[in-house]
Design a protein around this motif. Sequence first.
Motif, PDB file in Angstrom:
ATOM      1  N   ALA A 106       0.856  -1.203  -0.189  1.00  0.00           N
ATOM      2  CA  ALA A 106       0.240   0.042  -0.069  1.00  0.00           C
ATOM      3  C   ALA A 106       0.801   1.398  -0.032  1.00  0.00           C
ATOM      4  O   ALA A 106       0.770   2.309  -0.638  1.00  0.00           O
ATOM      5  CB  ALA A 106      -0.984   0.155   1.149  1.00  0.00           C
ATOM      6  N   ASP A 110       1.187   4.178  -2.943  1.00  0.00           N
ATOM      7  CA  ASP A 110       0.794   5.526  -2.706  1.00  0.00           C
ATOM      8  C   ASP A 110       2.010   6.539  -3.333  1.00  0.00           C
ATOM      9  O   ASP A 110       1.808   7.490  -3.852  1.00  0.00           O
ATOM     10  CB  ASP A 110       0.630   5.676  -1.080  1.00  0.00           C
ATOM     11  CG  ASP A 110       0.537   6.965  -0.784  1.00  0.00           C
ATOM     12  OD1 ASP A 110      -0.333   7.919  -1.628  1.00  0.00           O
ATOM     13  OD2 ASP A 110       0.796   7.623   0.125  1.00  0.00           O
ATOM     14  N   SER A 113       1.971   6.962  -7.077  1.00  0.00           N
ATOM     15  CA  SER A 113       0.731   7.528  -7.529  1.00  0.00           C
ATOM     16  C   SER A 113       1.028   9.053  -8.010  1.00  0.00           C
ATOM     17  O   SER A 113       2.140   9.489  -7.758  1.00  0.00           O
ATOM     18  CB  SER A 113      -0.202   7.860  -6.338  1.00  0.00           C
ATOM     19  OG  SER A 113       0.043   9.057  -5.554  1.00  0.00           O
ATOM     20  N   GLU A 174      -7.478   6.204  -0.042  1.00  0.00           N
ATOM     21  CA  GLU A 174      -8.169   5.260   0.695  1.00  0.00           C
ATOM     22  C   GLU A 174      -7.340   4.074   0.892  1.00  0.00           C
ATOM     23  O   GLU A 174      -6.756   3.426   0.228  1.00  0.00           O
ATOM     24  CB  GLU A 174      -9.372   4.742  -0.440  1.00  0.00           C
ATOM     25  CG  GLU A 174     -10.326   5.918  -0.607  1.00  0.00           C
ATOM     26  CD  GLU A 174     -11.321   6.034   0.547  1.00  0.00           C
ATOM     27  OE1 GLU A 174     -11.174   5.042   1.581  1.00  0.00           O
ATOM     28  OE2 GLU A 174     -12.149   6.850   0.575  1.00  0.00           O
ATOM     29  N   ASP A 176      -8.783   1.170   1.998  1.00  0.00           N
ATOM     30  CA  ASP A 176      -9.633   0.012   2.040  1.00  0.00           C
ATOM     31  C   ASP A 176      -9.838   0.090   0.317  1.00  0.00           C
ATOM     32  O   ASP A 176     -10.460   0.617  -0.591  1.00  0.00           O
ATOM     33  CB  ASP A 176     -11.277   0.281   2.487  1.00  0.00           C
ATOM     34  CG  ASP A 176     -11.977  -1.053   2.091  1.00  0.00           C
ATOM     35  OD1 ASP A 176     -11.703  -1.839   1.380  1.00  0.00           O
ATOM     36  OD2 ASP A 176     -12.960  -1.393   3.094  1.00  0.00           O
ATOM     37  N   ARG A 177      -8.943  -0.857  -0.267  1.00  0.00           N
ATOM     38  CA  ARG A 177      -8.672  -1.280  -1.664  1.00  0.00           C
ATOM     39  C   ARG A 177      -9.923  -1.549  -2.330  1.00  0.00           C
ATOM     40  O   ARG A 177     -10.241  -1.101  -3.561  1.00  0.00           O
ATOM     41  CB  ARG A 177      -7.709  -2.153  -1.989  1.00  0.00           C
ATOM     42  CG  ARG A 177      -7.238  -2.179  -3.411  1.00  0.00           C
ATOM     43  CD  ARG A 177      -6.380  -3.379  -3.655  1.00  0.00           C
ATOM     44  NE  ARG A 177      -6.073  -3.416  -4.839  1.00  0.00           N
ATOM     45  CZ  ARG A 177      -4.987  -2.766  -5.678  1.00  0.00           C
ATOM     46  NH1 ARG A 177      -4.373  -1.668  -4.970  1.00  0.00           N
ATOM     47  NH2 ARG A 177      -4.684  -2.580  -7.263  1.00  0.00           N
ATOM     48  N   GLN A 178     -10.938  -2.412  -1.659  1.00  0.00           N
ATOM     49  CA  GLN A 178     -11.976  -3.021  -2.317  1.00  0.00           C
ATOM     50  C   GLN A 178     -12.987  -1.916  -2.520  1.00  0.00           C
ATOM     51  O   GLN A 178     -13.632  -1.850  -3.375  1.00  0.00           O
ATOM     52  CB  GLN A 178     -12.454  -4.223  -1.214  1.00  0.00           C
ATOM     53  CG  GLN A 178     -11.595  -5.279  -1.244  1.00  0.00           C
ATOM     54  CD  GLN A 178     -12.282  -6.475  -0.379  1.00  0.00           C
ATOM     55  OE1 GLN A 178     -13.218  -6.392   0.285  1.00  0.00           O
ATOM     56  NE2 GLN A 178     -12.094  -7.696  -1.055  1.00  0.00           N
ATOM     57  N   ARG A 180     -12.568   1.402  -2.503  1.00  0.00           N
ATOM     58  CA  ARG A 180     -11.846   2.348  -3.742  1.00  0.00           C
ATOM     59  C   ARG A 180     -12.277   1.736  -4.870  1.00  0.00           C
ATOM     60  O   ARG A 180     -12.599   2.289  -6.040  1.00  0.00           O
ATOM     61  CB  ARG A 180     -10.409   2.220  -3.403  1.00  0.00           C
ATOM     62  CG  ARG A 180      -9.748   3.463  -4.210  1.00  0.00           C
ATOM     63  CD  ARG A 180      -8.247   3.051  -4.465  1.00  0.00           C
ATOM     64  NE  ARG A 180      -7.954   1.866  -5.178  1.00  0.00           N
ATOM     65  CZ  ARG A 180      -6.680   1.262  -5.509  1.00  0.00           C
ATOM     66  NH1 ARG A 180      -5.741   1.924  -4.928  1.00  0.00           N
ATOM     67  NH2 ARG A 180      -6.393   0.170  -6.141  1.00  0.00           N
ATOM     68  N   ASP A 181     -12.052   0.326  -5.120  1.00  0.00           N
ATOM     69  CA  ASP A 181     -12.446  -0.147  -6.371  1.00  0.00           C
ATOM     70  C   ASP A 181     -13.584  -0.396  -6.978  1.00  0.00           C
ATOM     71  O   ASP A 181     -14.080  -0.063  -7.962  1.00  0.00           O
ATOM     72  CB  ASP A 181     -11.812  -1.703  -6.354  1.00  0.00           C
ATOM     73  CG  ASP A 181     -10.064  -1.801  -6.484  1.00  0.00           C
ATOM     74  OD1 ASP A 181      -9.533  -0.693  -6.650  1.00  0.00           O
ATOM     75  OD2 ASP A 181      -9.459  -2.923  -6.242  1.00  0.00           O
ATOM     76  N   ASP A 252      -5.367  -0.587 -13.246  1.00  0.00           N
ATOM     77  CA  ASP A 252      -4.721   0.266 -12.378  1.00  0.00           C
ATOM     78  C   ASP A 252      -3.540   1.131 -12.722  1.00  0.00           C
ATOM     79  O   ASP A 252      -2.873   0.686 -13.743  1.00  0.00           O
ATOM     80  CB  ASP A 252      -3.972  -0.420 -11.197  1.00  0.00           C
ATOM     81  CG  ASP A 252      -4.700  -0.694  -9.781  1.00  0.00           C
ATOM     82  OD1 ASP A 252      -6.035  -0.639  -9.813  1.00  0.00           O
ATOM     83  OD2 ASP A 252      -4.312  -1.146  -8.770  1.00  0.00           O
ATOM     84  N   GLN A 256      -3.085   3.462  -8.493  1.00  0.00           N
ATOM     85  CA  GLN A 256      -4.487   3.829  -8.269  1.00  0.00           C
ATOM     86  C   GLN A 256      -5.562   3.455  -9.268  1.00  0.00           C
ATOM     87  O   GLN A 256      -5.134   3.089 -10.337  1.00  0.00           O
ATOM     88  CB  GLN A 256      -4.672   5.514  -8.084  1.00  0.00           C
ATOM     89  CG  GLN A 256      -3.334   6.031  -7.015  1.00  0.00           C
ATOM     90  CD  GLN A 256      -3.772   5.711  -5.793  1.00  0.00           C
ATOM     91  OE1 GLN A 256      -4.665   5.580  -5.357  1.00  0.00           O
ATOM     92  NE2 GLN A 256      -2.593   5.099  -5.052  1.00  0.00           N
TER      93      GLN A 256
END
Length: 317
Positions: A106, A110, A113, A174, A176-178, A180-181, A252, A256
Amino acid sequence: MAEKEEGAEVTAKVEEFEELRPLLFSIAYRILGSVSEAEDAVQETWLRYEATTAEPTSTKAYLSAVVTRLSIDVLRSARVRREQYVGQWLPEPLLTDPYEDPERSAELADSVSMAALLLLERLSPLERAVFVLREVFAFGFPEVASAVGRSEAACRQLAVRARRHMDAGRPRFEADRQERDRLAARFFDALREGDVDCLQELLAADVSLVGDGGGKAPQLARAINGADNVARLLAAFFPWLAKVEVSMEPHDVNGQPGAIFRDRDGKVLYALALDVLDGQIQTIRSVINPDKLGHVGTVADAWAIDREIRQARRPRR
């Protein structure tokens, strides 16, 4: 016998280098914000390593120092070109970061990004290199000092200044990747449908839409700000892409949520990346400059597609 020993040494060198190549590229890309320039820096690092007869104490430290110094030199000349850039300069989109560390995935995402890379642009080349080595890849200060050619005390000061700049300007994305996705998937569905209301719901009130054409492709004259303005522009334009057989491939981009857009022949039209924070999309960035897309695939003729859309939108008599 001597030839066999020499061949074995070369093979061992190649294997060591290839093992470290993902790290070297990831260092160079974060310093430069350019895939092509990072790849060139890594290749030059190999040529120098191949030519040296010295036996480094640590191959990782040696190669990281070489690629860092090369990247600093390239960045110093690149900054002049970026000041003369036509329109908004954005980093070259990165679809996959080759350096993997599951425990810090993570944090690494970041740091690569577009928002983080644009913040890094505010730093001096030395500050940027020190921040990347120390804060992103956790190099010790002795290694950092050796890499940038400064004392450890100077590097500690550079690191403090760089962290201050980065922390002041960068909100965290975010965690929480899920979630966000899921938000990104809803956004792309609304984009396909041209659903203004859904887009407005997903966009932050002060959202920005930024495009990078570099004067070599159709681009926004300036950033578009505000949920209403951005939603209406997106809803009015994107459905026309489908009508000229432009496809959208969620992917991605720079760690991101994003997408790659391709023409009817599968050629790359542009890359789009989203910044997500607090359950809303804060920034939408699109890279359409053909010079920045060649590493993704064969590049489409954006001007031709623009003309096709304009033709399709003309009222029929």
